[in-house]
Design an enzyme around this catalytic site. Structure first.
Site, PDB file in Angstrom:
ATOM      1  N   ASN A 156      13.952  13.700  -3.341  1.00  0.00           N
ATOM      2  CA  ASN A 156      14.868  12.906  -3.845  1.00  0.00           C
ATOM      3  C   ASN A 156      14.602  13.156  -5.281  1.00  0.00           C
ATOM      4  OD1 ASN A 156      12.744  11.279  -4.403  1.00  0.00           O
ATOM      5  ND2 ASN A 156      13.373   9.562  -3.134  1.00  0.00           N
ATOM      6  N   THR A 183      22.060  17.982  -1.938  1.00  0.00           N
ATOM      7  CA  THR A 183      22.541  19.026  -1.316  1.00  0.00           C
ATOM      8  C   THR A 183      24.077  19.213  -1.316  1.00  0.00           C
ATOM      9  OG1 THR A 183      22.623  20.259   0.923  1.00  0.00           O
ATOM     10  CG2 THR A 183      23.413  17.964   1.048  1.00  0.00           C
ATOM     11  N   GLN A 201      27.145  18.367   5.651  1.00  0.00           N
ATOM     12  CA  GLN A 201      26.484  18.143   4.430  1.00  0.00           C
ATOM     13  C   GLN A 201      26.524  16.963   3.708  1.00  0.00           C
ATOM     14  OE1 GLN A 201      23.988  20.937   3.647  1.00  0.00           O
ATOM     15  NE2 GLN A 201      24.766  21.049   5.848  1.00  0.00           N
ATOM     16  N   HIS A 241      24.002  14.099   4.597  1.00  0.00           N
ATOM     17  CA  HIS A 241      22.665  14.037   4.153  1.00  0.00           C
ATOM     18  C   HIS A 241      22.384  12.937   3.250  1.00  0.00           C
ATOM     19  CE1 HIS A 241      20.466  17.569   5.435  1.00  0.00           C
ATOM     20  NE2 HIS A 241      21.575  18.204   5.279  1.00  0.00           N
ATOM     21  N   HIS A 259      24.740  26.212  -0.688  1.00  0.00           N
ATOM     22  CA  HIS A 259      25.314  26.886   0.413  1.00  0.00           C
ATOM     23  C   HIS A 259      26.638  27.196   0.219  1.00  0.00           C
ATOM     24  CE1 HIS A 259      22.617  23.471   1.825  1.00  0.00           C
ATOM     25  NE2 HIS A 259      21.876  24.364   2.520  1.00  0.00           N
ATOM     26  N   GLU A 315       1.868  47.207 -35.178  1.00  0.00           N
ATOM     27  CA  GLU A 315       1.977  45.672 -35.020  1.00  0.00           C
ATOM     28  C   GLU A 315       0.701  44.889 -35.750  1.00  0.00           C
ATOM     29  OE1 GLU A 315       1.739  44.852 -30.836  1.00  0.00           O
ATOM     30  OE2 GLU A 315       3.812  45.590 -30.365  1.00  0.00           O
ATOM     31  N   HIS A 351      -7.087  46.640 -31.687  1.00  0.00           N
ATOM     32  CA  HIS A 351      -6.479  47.257 -30.528  1.00  0.00           C
ATOM     33  C   HIS A 351      -6.593  48.551 -30.269  1.00  0.00           C
ATOM     34  CE1 HIS A 351      -4.608  43.296 -29.905  1.00  0.00           C
ATOM     35  NE2 HIS A 351      -4.210  43.496 -28.746  1.00  0.00           N
TER      36      HIS A 351
END
Length: 445
Positions: A228, A251, A273, A276, A343, A430, A435
């Site tokens: 819920n 749903t 549905q 529900h 659905h 960059e 690096h």
């Protein structure tokens, strides 16, 4: 019974015009935050307090005894047992085919990248127990996790006064059929907090928390399963602490239908549905006013004859449900794509062709003989699906929900030397020279 929205002749963006439940999860988050924080701080004592307040059960221990799980399986109705076993078999067949395999790509000679698919270690699977109980949701959560190779499976489900403070016996039986032995009689926001933070609490010692009277729940890595609005709000609060499958709302079903659809089928599916939850959404999108009228007539009869008629009537007459009239199926397709239903049923001529053009839906049910109810239980697909339009960017629960893709990079000296100049050039661009230095250090002049 159903509200009508007439989009015929309209070129407007339908998204803001479509029926949808108005839920403000952010408000629920603030109301439930104290419960989640209390569980984080105090563990079991806070879980017990919240459970007594919200479920009317005073917990003496969190974990369901193994003998109670075994007893639930032994006393399970034979027909329900057979149905669950069939649902497990079909879900396992579908989800087993979802399991990704590791792939190694040879980028250059001597340089490979392997993508490994590694399951999370421990997952918490939430099974609701409010207006209805859902042993089928045990199947839908557990099977993909097992097929992913998850080691630790934890089920949490609300305690039921009618079952001596344990989760529903059918939920426990489903756990037994799947070999799940770690089950906790905790529901709601306190269950999500327990799964995310564990039941020990950071501000309470084991003694003050009552250790020894129950078995603790250790934190999980991922939480899945519907619930819920309070469960949804707690998931939002835990996002980042653990992985979350989705924020599930009420749903919903949308049906794209033309005049070939059987109004009895359409009405029955809308009702299925709606039972529900009073906030469940049932939406019919059609280019046939005659079908809409026939469905309304069927609803008048079928709602009266259904068990949960009051709940169904509330859902069908709410602002989240309705009939959307469109000029043709092309417009109907645009509407259901904007709606992005949990659905979506396609009940039209050439239903498969229309279904394959849909972009946004949690799951699609094609033709008269593929109702959503089939997917809820025994199609082999998963019924834990995105709601509230989230199907525009999210998928339903699957094996992938429990896997992480990890890149394993393996270059030899020659392969690194070959690309070193490009790495240095990009690191310089960059303004991250260290690096590039990390590469140059391997090739001193």
């Amino acid at each position: 019974m159903l509200n009508r929205i007439d989009l015929r002749g309209s070129s407007r963006d339908p998204r803001g015009l479509l029926p949808r439940a108005q839920l403000d999860v952010s408000v629920a988050v603030e109301r439930i935050r104290p419960v989640v924080e209390a569980v984080h701080q105090h563990g079991f004592s806070a879980i017990r307090e919240a459970t007594e307040k919200f479920d009317g059960v005073r917990l003496e221990r969190l974990r369901v005894p193994a003998e109670a799980i075994a007893s639930a399986e032994e006393t399970l109705d034979a027909d329900v047992r057979a149905a669950l076993l069939e649902a497990i078999k079909r879900a396992r067949k579908v989800h087993r085919d979802q399991r990704r395999t590791d792939v190694t790509t040879t980028v250059v000679p001597g340089g490979t990248v392997t993508e490994r698919w590694v399951p999370v270690r421990r997952v918490g699977l939430y099974v609701p127990g409010g207006l209805a109980v859902y042993p089928s949701t045990v199947v839908m959560n557990v099977v993909p996790a097992q097929e992913a190779g998850v080691e630790g499976l934890v089920v949490a489900s609300p305690p039921q006064v009618a079952n001596d403070g344990l989760p529903d016996a059918r939920v426990l039986a489903a756990c037994a059929l799947l070999g799940v032995t770690e089950v906790y009689a905790v529901g709601g926001a306190q269950a999500i907090a327990m799964l995310g933070y564990g039941s020990r609490g950071v501000a309470a010692s084991d003694d003050s928390a009552g250790a020894g009277d129950f078995e603790h729940c250790e934190p999980v890595d991922v939480i899945t399963g519907p619930g819920n609005i309070w469960v949804t709000a707690a998931k939002r609060l835990l996002r980042g602490v653990v992985g979350i499958d989705a924020e599930a709302g009420p749903t919903e079903i949308a049906i794209l239908a033309d005049e070939t659809a059987d109004p009895r089928h359409v009405a029955a599916d809308l009702i299925s549905q709606a039972e529900h939850d009073p906030l469940a959404a049932s939406v019919l999108v059609t280019d046939s006013p005659a079908l809409a009228d026939a469905v309304e007539a069927e609803l008048a009869v079928q709602v009266t004859n259904t068990k949960h008629d009051e709940r169904v009537r509330t859902a069908l007459t709410g602002e989240q449900s309705g009939v959307v009239l469109v000029d043709d199926l092309e417009q109907g397709l645009r509407v259901v794509d904007e709606y992005a239903a949990e659905h979506l049923e396609i009940q039209t001529r050439d239903a498969r062709e229309w279904a394959l053009r849909v972009r946004n839906a949690g799951a699609i049910f094609v033709g008269a003989w593929s109702p959503v109810s089939l997917g809820d239980y025994a199609a082999g697909s998963n019924h834990v699906l995105p709601t509230g339009g989230c199907a525009r960017h999210s998928s339903g629960l699957s094996v992938q929900s429990f896997l992480r893709g990890i890149h394993v990079v393996e270059y030899d000296e020659a392969a690194l030397k070959d690309v070193a100049g490009h790495v240095v050039a990009l690191s310089t661009a960059e303004d991250l020279p260290a690096h590039g230095d990390a590469v140059k250090a391997r090739f001193p002049r």
